[in-house]
Design a protein around this motif. Structure first.
Motif, PDB file in Angstrom:
ATOM      1  N   ARG A   1      64.209  59.273  59.347  1.00 47.64           N
ATOM      2  CA  ARG A   1      63.814  60.653  59.125  1.00 47.64           C
ATOM      3  C   ARG A   1      63.071  60.803  57.803  1.00 47.64           C
ATOM      4  N   ALA A   2      61.963  61.539  57.828  1.00 45.53           N
ATOM      5  CA  ALA A   2      61.215  61.834  56.605  1.00 45.53           C
ATOM      6  C   ALA A   2      61.978  62.889  55.807  1.00 45.53           C
ATOM      7  N   PHE A   3      62.542  62.468  54.686  1.00 45.05           N
ATOM      8  CA  PHE A   3      63.251  63.375  53.790  1.00 45.05           C
ATOM      9  C   PHE A   3      62.260  64.172  52.956  1.00 45.05           C
ATOM     10  N   MET A   4      61.193  63.511  52.523  1.00 42.62           N
ATOM     11  CA  MET A   4      60.123  64.148  51.770  1.00 42.62           C
ATOM     12  C   MET A   4      58.779  63.578  52.212  1.00 42.62           C
ATOM     13  N   ASP A   5      57.774  64.428  52.240  1.00 45.01           N
ATOM     14  CA  ASP A   5      56.394  63.996  52.451  1.00 45.01           C
ATOM     15  C   ASP A   5      55.498  65.122  51.936  1.00 45.01           C
TER      16      ASP A   5
ATOM     17  N   GLY B   1      73.601  55.743  60.654  1.00 39.82           N
ATOM     18  CA  GLY B   1      73.102  54.778  59.693  1.00 39.82           C
ATOM     19  C   GLY B   1      72.766  55.357  58.343  1.00 39.82           C
ATOM     20  N   ALA B   2      72.936  56.690  58.170  1.00 43.29           N
ATOM     21  CA  ALA B   2      72.668  57.278  56.864  1.00 43.29           C
ATOM     22  C   ALA B   2      73.710  56.788  55.864  1.00 43.29           C
ATOM     23  N   PRO B   3      73.352  56.640  54.589  1.00 39.71           N
ATOM     24  CA  PRO B   3      74.334  56.169  53.597  1.00 39.71           C
ATOM     25  C   PRO B   3      75.502  57.133  53.485  1.00 39.71           C
TER      26      PRO B   3
END
Length: 364
Positions: free
Chosen positions: A136-140, A190-192
């Motif tokens: 997933r794009a967290f920032m762009d 799978g996210a931390p």
């Protein structure tokens, strides 16, 4: 109807009307300003954001007097009209694109202002910020940043202060995708287990020009986005030089706030080393950042405005909404120049170089 005022201008980026900004619900478009006196006092800041796919606009204005940060928060339904740059009593007028803007706060709960910003040089374009958590794009997003001078006045509870010569600061424009609005309830496989984010940003005003440095880094301290730039007074786009740098920081004991910092640079025309010493702390929650109620893009109905006063002396440094700060700092260079700037920092989660291992544990 999806046509808006923006469709009258040749600014389209897709075959669709300007009201649509691609398909990501987290798209945003933001203005940010801060300013301070030559001694670092009388800090003020303003932010305005548009969230086209949430159909919301919001704005915030803050000024520090003594040890209190006075804030006005405003939010409204956007109505798919992105060219109306106002929310509640706060509005922005573009006088000359990329050079001069006017900030207006109509009287609201004892706070008002009329301020004009003029750039010292052409804005710098920071590297595109792209960061993913798993798929997933967290920032762009993209940001331009510009130092400048201010004139005008600010009034708080009947006390008006003029912005005299020497009031400087920074403004930026950013647009793209970052987390805004209500949090996504869908967990991501799978996210931390523990979120991690490290950010430092230091726009600095020196007599001969403007210095910019920022870094985003992972838990081990490796940068995933960083840039240093030098803009001499009056520089055009091709007069700005770029290079690399590092920032060695120390934290205030019992907090995640920066206490002081040393920037080492390799940028043509810029000083090679600068030391930052704190003057005043500004809580970024006053502009909506990590604010539990007035976070960016949250829907508050057709229109809502509120005042908030933050007692800086009693602020809990480890409350999530208080971790993100800007520290107005006096600056000394290896060339003997003195200036003033801002040391912005946000650290969430572990960061090995500073000995932080938990989500919000404090520096020891």
């Amino acid at each position: 109807m999806t046509l808006s005022k923006g469709d009258e201008y040749p600014i389209h980026q897709t075959p669709e009307p300007v009201a649509y900004s691609g398909t990501d619900r987290n798209f945003y478009d933001r203005y940010f300003f801060n300013g301070y006196g030559p001694d670092g006092e009388d800090f003020f800041a303003l932010a305005f954001g548009v969230y086209p796919h949430l159909d919301v606009a919001d704005a915030h204005f803050c000024v520090i007097r003594d040890e209190t940060q006075h804030c006005i928060h405003a939010s409204r339904a956007l109505g798919m009209e992105r060219m109306d740059m106002e929310a509640g009593p706060i509005r922005i007028e573009v006088i000359e694109p990329l050079q001069s803007l006017r900030l207006i706060v109509e009287e609201q709960d004892g706070i008002s202002a009329d301020i004009t910003f003029v750039g010292r040089a052409f804005p710098i374009e920071e590297p595109r910020f792209i960061h993913r958590i798993g798929p997933r794009a967290f920032m762009d997003y993209t940001r331009m940043t510009q130092n400048g001078s201010y004139s005008g006045w600010i009034e708080v509870d009947g006390e008006r202060r003029e912005l005299v010569d020497g009031v400087l600061g920074t403004r930026d424009r950013s647009w793209g995708v970052r987390p805004v609005g209500a949090r996504d309830p869908q967990p991501m496989p799978g996210a931390p287990d523990m979120p991690q984010f490290f950010w430092q940003w230091t726009p600095i005003n020196l007599p001969g020009g403007s210095l910019f440095f920022h870094i985003n880094a992972d838990q081990q301290g490796a940068a995933w986005n960083t840039r240093a730039a030098w803009a001499p007074n009056g520089a055009s786009a091709d007069g700005i030089t770029e290079g690399g740098g590092t920032l060695a920081a120390e934290l205030v004991k019992g907090s995640r706030w920066p206490e002081k910092g040393t920037i080492t640079l390799d940028v043509p025309g810029a000083p090679q080393q600068l030391t930052l010493s704190p003057v005043k702390r500004f809580q970024m929650r006053g502009l909506g950042y990590t604010h539990p109620e007035w976070g960016h893009g949250l829907f508050h109905g057709q229109s809502r405005v509120a005042r908030e006063d933050i007692d800086l002396a009693t602020t809990d440094p480890l409350a999530l909404e208080n971790v993100h700060v800007q520290i107005v700092s006096k600056v000394e260079t290896d060339t003997g120049e003195s200036g003033v700037g801002v040391f912005e920092q946000l650290i969430m989660g572990p960061y090995d170089p500073l000995g932080l291992s938990g989500f919000l544990d404090a520096a020891s």
